[in-house]
Write an enzyme that holds these catalytic residues in place. Structure first.
Site, PDB file in Angstrom:
ATOM      1  N   LYS A  65       0.867  -1.291  -0.178  1.00  0.00           N
ATOM      2  CA  LYS A  65      -0.109  -0.075  -0.012  1.00  0.00           C
ATOM      3  C   LYS A  65       0.977   1.223   0.074  1.00  0.00           C
ATOM      4  O   LYS A  65       1.928   1.118   0.671  1.00  0.00           O
ATOM      5  CB  LYS A  65      -1.041   0.102   1.328  1.00  0.00           C
ATOM      6  N   SER A  78      -9.859   2.443   2.626  1.00  0.00           N
ATOM      7  CA  SER A  78      -9.149   2.698   1.780  1.00  0.00           C
ATOM      8  C   SER A  78      -8.107   1.934   1.101  1.00  0.00           C
ATOM      9  O   SER A  78      -7.495   2.515   0.170  1.00  0.00           O
ATOM     10  CB  SER A  78      -8.403   3.861   2.676  1.00  0.00           C
ATOM     11  N   SER A 110     -10.280   0.247   6.966  1.00  0.00           N
ATOM     12  CA  SER A 110      -9.737   0.441   5.638  1.00  0.00           C
ATOM     13  C   SER A 110      -8.953  -0.946   5.241  1.00  0.00           C
ATOM     14  O   SER A 110      -8.772  -1.138   4.067  1.00  0.00           O
ATOM     15  CB  SER A 110      -8.766   1.316   5.713  1.00  0.00           C
TER      16      SER A 110
END
Lengths: 492, 95
Positions: A79, A159, A183
């Site tokens: 990420k 997210s 998330s």
């Protein structure tokens, strides 16, 4: 053989590398090719194929010398909230569009220590603020899953939308993600993948771009429960560079998968049966209860009376912490600088141009609730309600070993569908945010498909530092659910 | 609590974020809607409840007050928007 290698689980790939069925270079090339062919999904914001191949070759050399680590040769996605040394790290924000860290986050350093290979950096909501990946400066990730007979692009959630989409589409064997209010777990649910948010303090936050420091926690998104356990084992561990990192040993998480769960008491919190929740999700939840009953668990109805206050509490605490954390982006030492006539104007122009709308909205809310005259009414009040929410869990865990809930109130929705109403978007995290406020571990696993053919997830919540029990329960549920569906590879 | 455009202007100033004049009204509506939704916390009885600032109950650790890192100005400056002679270059602070 190339396409087949990407459909392996992390566990199977590590076995294949050990057996010399294929090399890390072959495995990594297959993934590099898959990533290239899947650009339409927008899961990666930066591909690092040369680095991946170099790391894979180094891994093959280590293995030949008998020095392979637990993840050796396994290609992963990272990420783009994790700082990676010498590799651009943006948090999907314009304000960090040219930022290249000179250091490595502790969690990614742990993965490389154990031999993992980096394929690239994964898309996310800007500064991890969002539930649909639509706030990314790079544009949204497209969910690999589509509804039956439809080409409409759906959100992978957020997210960690890039992480979830990349795992679901076989663009990596597993991915790092972060979870501040859901998330990791919500995108896992929306993409048919497994997401684990460990206990607060289990993984070091050092080198992860900060959003809300008392809530942020790193964790994996993976194809199976066992894969998630393998990844979390490598990611975890005490780190003196994060003062909230817990000085505890990391259990051998994979060894908990497959352990019997007979006799465990599972709480079903009645407050999670919310108005307007699709009946399919309610039915799936009941199915989950039945699976655990069949595995020998005892089911207990419990009450978490302050559940409905968790989201409003979160939307004070998280923006308040964010407004403080994001004060560092001032255009002076790193990141974007927009020149203007004096220092104050430089700050204002830099931040006005560098941050996207949702990030600005949250900074403004945070600044407001912390400002003179409102601090007690909002921030202090929220901290007290947060205590009540944590106390609810503590009381429940006197009676039960874990809790079972849905992960998200809906399946994947269309891009754009909720973008215009911040509060409607925030409701995505209604079942996940409580766990962050209380600092508990939570796992989302795929449990079935809805009538549109879209994946739905169930969530297990555990006691602090009791990820082991969650892995055993999730393993039992995974076996019972027998979720084998994969999205059609329409993008390749 | 309803927030007006003047309040948004003031808060944006505090947060050092330039918001164009035409964004103030829409932002006032958005923030009012978010804060209106948050107001429901008023229903919760929190008398005598200790505020919770951290999910970790443990005391924050102390360490020796010694230098553990540093001495690499090049790395520190490598992402600077402007630098010269080993220093950050910033806009004039004192007129």
């Amino acid at each position: 053989m190339g396409a087949d290698l990407t459909s392996l689980t992390l566990k199977a790939a590590i076995e294949g590398l050990k057996d010399k069925s294929f090399s890390s270079e072959e495995l990594t090339r297959a993934h590099v090719d898959a990533v290239e062919r899947a650009r339409t999904l927008n899961a990666y914001v930066l591909e690092t194929p040369d680095k991946a191949i170099a790391m894979a070759r180094a891994s093959d050399e280590r293995r030949a010398k008998g020095e392979a680590g637990p993840l050796d040769g396994a290609p992963l996605g990272i990420k783009d909230l994790y700082c990676t040394q010498g590799i651009r790290t943006t948090a999907a924000s314009r304000i960090l569009e040219d930022f290249t860290p000179t250091y490595e986050s502790t969690v990614t350093a742990n993965l490389w220590r154990d031999g993992a290979v980096m394929l690239g950096k994964l898309n996310l909501d800007e500064f991890a603020m969002g539930s649909s990946n639509e706030t990314s400066a790079f544009g949204p990730v497209i969910n690999p899953w589509r509804a039956h007979n439809s080409n409409q692009p759906l959100t992978p959630g957020g997210s960690s939308g890039g992480s979830a989409a990349a795992v679901a589409a076989d663009l990596c064997l597993g991915a790092t993600a972060t979870d501040t209010g859901g998330s990791i777990r919500q995108p896992a649910a929306l993409t048919g993948t497994v997401g684990v948010k460990p206990t607060y303090g289990r993984c070091s936050r050092w080198g992860i771009v900060a959003f809300a420091s008392s809530l942020d926690q790193a964790g994996p998104i993976a194809k199976t429960v066992e894969d998630a356990a393998i990844l979390l084992r490598s990611m975890s561990g005490h780190d003196p560079k994060d003062s909230t990192s817990l000085p505890v040993e990391t259990p051998d998480f994979p060894s908990f998968v497959g352990k019997p769960v007979k006799g465990l008491r599972i709480g079903v919190p009645k407050e999670y049966r919310i108005e307007g929740m699709p009946e399919e999700i309610d039915r799936l939840w009941q199915k989950g209860v039945d699976w655990l009953k069949d595995a020998g668990c005892e089911i207990v109805e419990v009450s978490l009376p302050h559940t409905k206050y968790a989201l409003p509490t979160y939307y004070i605490v998280a923006p308040a912490e964010a407004s403080s954390n994001l004060a560092r982006y001032d255009g002076m030492r790193y990141g974007l600088r927009v020149d203007a006539k004096n220092l104050n104007d430089v700050y204002e122009e830099t931040r006005g141009h560098g941050f996207g709308d949702e990030v600005k909205r949250r900074i403004l809310v945070g600044t407001y609730v912390l400002s003179a005259g409102y601090y007690d009414a909002y921030y202090l009040k929220a901290q007290k309600v947060r205590r009540r929410i944590a106390d609810d869990f503590e009381a429940a865990f006197q009676k039960v070993d874990a809790l079972l809930t849905p992960t998200a109130p809906s399946a994947a929705f269309a891009l754009g569908e909720k973008a215009s109403d911040p509060v409607a978007m925030y409701l995505n995290d209604v079942f996940t945010v409580t766990v962050n406020l209380a600092g508990l571990p939570g796992v989302s696993l795929p449990a079935g498909l809805d009538s549109q053919g879209l994946p739905l997830g169930l969530q297990l919540i555990g006691r602090p530092l009791d990820e082991g029990t969650l892995f055993s329960l999730a393993g039992a549920m995974e076996k019972a659910a027998d979720f084998r569906a994969k999205p059609e590879r329409w993008w390749a | 609590m309803a927030i007006d455009a003047a309040t948004v202007r003031r808060v944006a100033k505090l947060a050092r974020i330039r918001e164009p004049e035409e964004r103030l009204e829409p932002l006032a509506r958005e923030l009012s809607s978010i804060l209106g939704w948050i107001e429901q916390l008023g229903e919760v009885d929190t008398d005598g409840v200790e505020p919770m600032a951290s999910a970790v109950a443990a005391k924050l650790p102390m360490r020796e007050d010694v230098v553990t890192d540093g001495g690499d100005a090049g790395a520190v400056l490598s992402n600077a928007p402007a630098d010269a002679d080993g220093f950050f270059v910033v806009p004039k602070v004192v007129e």
